[in-house]
Design a protein around this motif. Structure first.
Motif, short mmCIF file in Angstrom:
data_model
loop_
_atom_site.label_atom_id
_atom_site.label_comp_id
_atom_site.label_asym_id
_atom_site.label_seq_id
_atom_site.Cartn_x
_atom_site.Cartn_y
_atom_site.Cartn_z
N VAL A 1 8.60 -2.02 0.08
CA VAL A 1 7.03 -1.57 -0.01
C VAL A 1 6.53 -2.10 -1.48
CG1 VAL A 1 5.62 0.54 -0.33
CG2 VAL A 1 7.41 0.53 1.56
N VAL A 2 5.58 -2.63 -1.42
CA VAL A 2 4.69 -2.87 -2.78
C VAL A 2 3.57 -1.91 -2.91
CG1 VAL A 2 3.31 -4.34 -4.22
CG2 VAL A 2 5.30 -5.31 -2.87
N GLY A 3 3.79 -0.68 -3.61
CA GLY A 3 2.92 0.57 -3.79
C GLY A 3 3.59 1.58 -3.83
N LEU A 4 3.55 2.44 -2.81
CA LEU A 4 4.21 3.87 -2.76
C LEU A 4 4.94 4.12 -1.43
CD1 LEU A 4 4.81 6.66 -3.91
CD2 LEU A 4 2.19 7.37 -2.80
N ALA A 5 6.30 4.24 -1.51
CA ALA A 5 6.89 4.62 -0.27
C ALA A 5 7.15 6.12 -0.55
CB ALA A 5 8.37 3.76 -0.28
N SER A 6 7.17 6.95 0.65
CA SER A 6 7.31 8.28 0.49
C SER A 6 7.96 8.91 1.75
CB SER A 6 5.85 8.99 0.37
OG SER A 6 6.02 10.44 0.40
N ILE A 7 9.09 9.59 1.46
CA ILE A 7 9.95 10.23 2.51
C ILE A 7 9.43 11.53 2.52
CG2 ILE A 7 12.30 10.75 3.38
CD1 ILE A 7 13.01 8.13 2.06
N ALA A 8 9.13 12.09 3.67
CA ALA A 8 8.73 13.35 4.03
C ALA A 8 9.44 14.42 3.37
CB ALA A 8 8.59 13.69 5.36
N GLY B 1 0.85 -1.33 -0.05
CA GLY B 1 -0.03 -0.02 -0.03
C GLY B 1 0.93 1.12 0.06
N LEU B 2 0.62 2.19 0.64
CA LEU B 2 1.03 3.61 0.89
C LEU B 2 2.06 3.49 2.34
CD1 LEU B 2 -1.83 5.74 -0.11
CD2 LEU B 2 -0.07 4.64 -1.68
N ALA C 1 10.65 10.94 -2.99
CA ALA C 1 11.59 11.60 -2.00
C ALA C 1 12.07 12.83 -2.69
CB ALA C 1 12.78 10.65 -1.47
N SER C 2 12.76 13.63 -2.12
CA SER C 2 13.35 14.87 -2.59
C SER C 2 14.46 14.31 -3.55
CB SER C 2 13.85 15.80 -1.49
OG SER C 2 14.98 15.48 -0.83
N TYR D 1 7.25 7.93 5.19
CA TYR D 1 8.34 8.00 6.55
C TYR D 1 8.41 9.81 6.73
CZ TYR D 1 9.01 3.19 5.33
OH TYR D 1 8.66 1.94 4.91
N SER D 2 8.18 9.88 8.09
CA SER D 2 8.19 11.21 8.36
C SER D 2 9.51 11.51 8.82
CB SER D 2 7.11 11.53 9.40
OG SER D 2 7.59 10.99 10.53
N ARG D 3 10.08 13.04 9.08
CA ARG D 3 11.04 13.43 9.68
C ARG D 3 11.39 12.69 11.02
NH1 ARG D 3 11.44 19.15 10.65
NH2 ARG D 3 11.16 18.59 12.78
#
Length: 137
Positions: free
Chosen positions: A94-101, A71-72, A124-125, A75-77
């Motif tokens: 992750v299978v889906g979306l991994a997002s780093i703040a 899923g989604l 991610a940036s 990861y926050s700071r």
């Protein structure tokens, strides 16, 4: 171990490009013209979802065996700082979306994240991606 599937929000999608033969494309256009599907994209999404349903047991078993998150996953700071204080390292799978703040610094990401394996999309940036370049699989 259980698998938790998170439903993506509208707009949480990635664009893909496929090449099709002209005969396949013509048949798709025919089905659209006959009203079976709203457009080409509708048919392609339906076909993909049907295949994912056919193979859902294999997908689920592999996710469990390889300890992936489905899923989604964001990861926050704060989460990364907490892990750093605790001396913990993170393997993102992750299978889906991994997002780093966006407020995560490249230094923090490099200090905490050992590896990134994402089947889907990784947001991610550019600085964080550069800091993790050797760890992204």
């Amino acid at each position: 171990m259980s698998v938790t599937e998170l439903k993506p929000r509208v707009g949480d999608s990635e664009k893909i490009t496929i090449n099709l033969g002209v005969v396949d494309l013509g048949q798709i256009d025919l089905l659209v013209q006959e009203g079976f599907y709203a457009n080409r994209t509708d048919l392609i999404r339906t076909a993909i979802r049907n295949q994912l349903t056919v193979h859902s047991d294999v997908v689920r078993q592999t996710i469990i065996r390889k300890s992936f998150v489905l899923g989604l996953q964001t990861y926050s700071r704060r989460e990364l700082e907490d892990r750093q204080r605790a001396g913990e390292r993170l393997q993102i799978q992750v299978v889906g979306l991994a997002s780093i703040a966006p407020d995560v610094t490249p230094e923090l990401a490099a200090a905490v994240i050992d590896s990134v394996t994402v089947l889907g999309a990784f947001h991610a940036s550019s600085a964080v991606k550069a800091a993790l370049a050797g760890r992204i699989h």
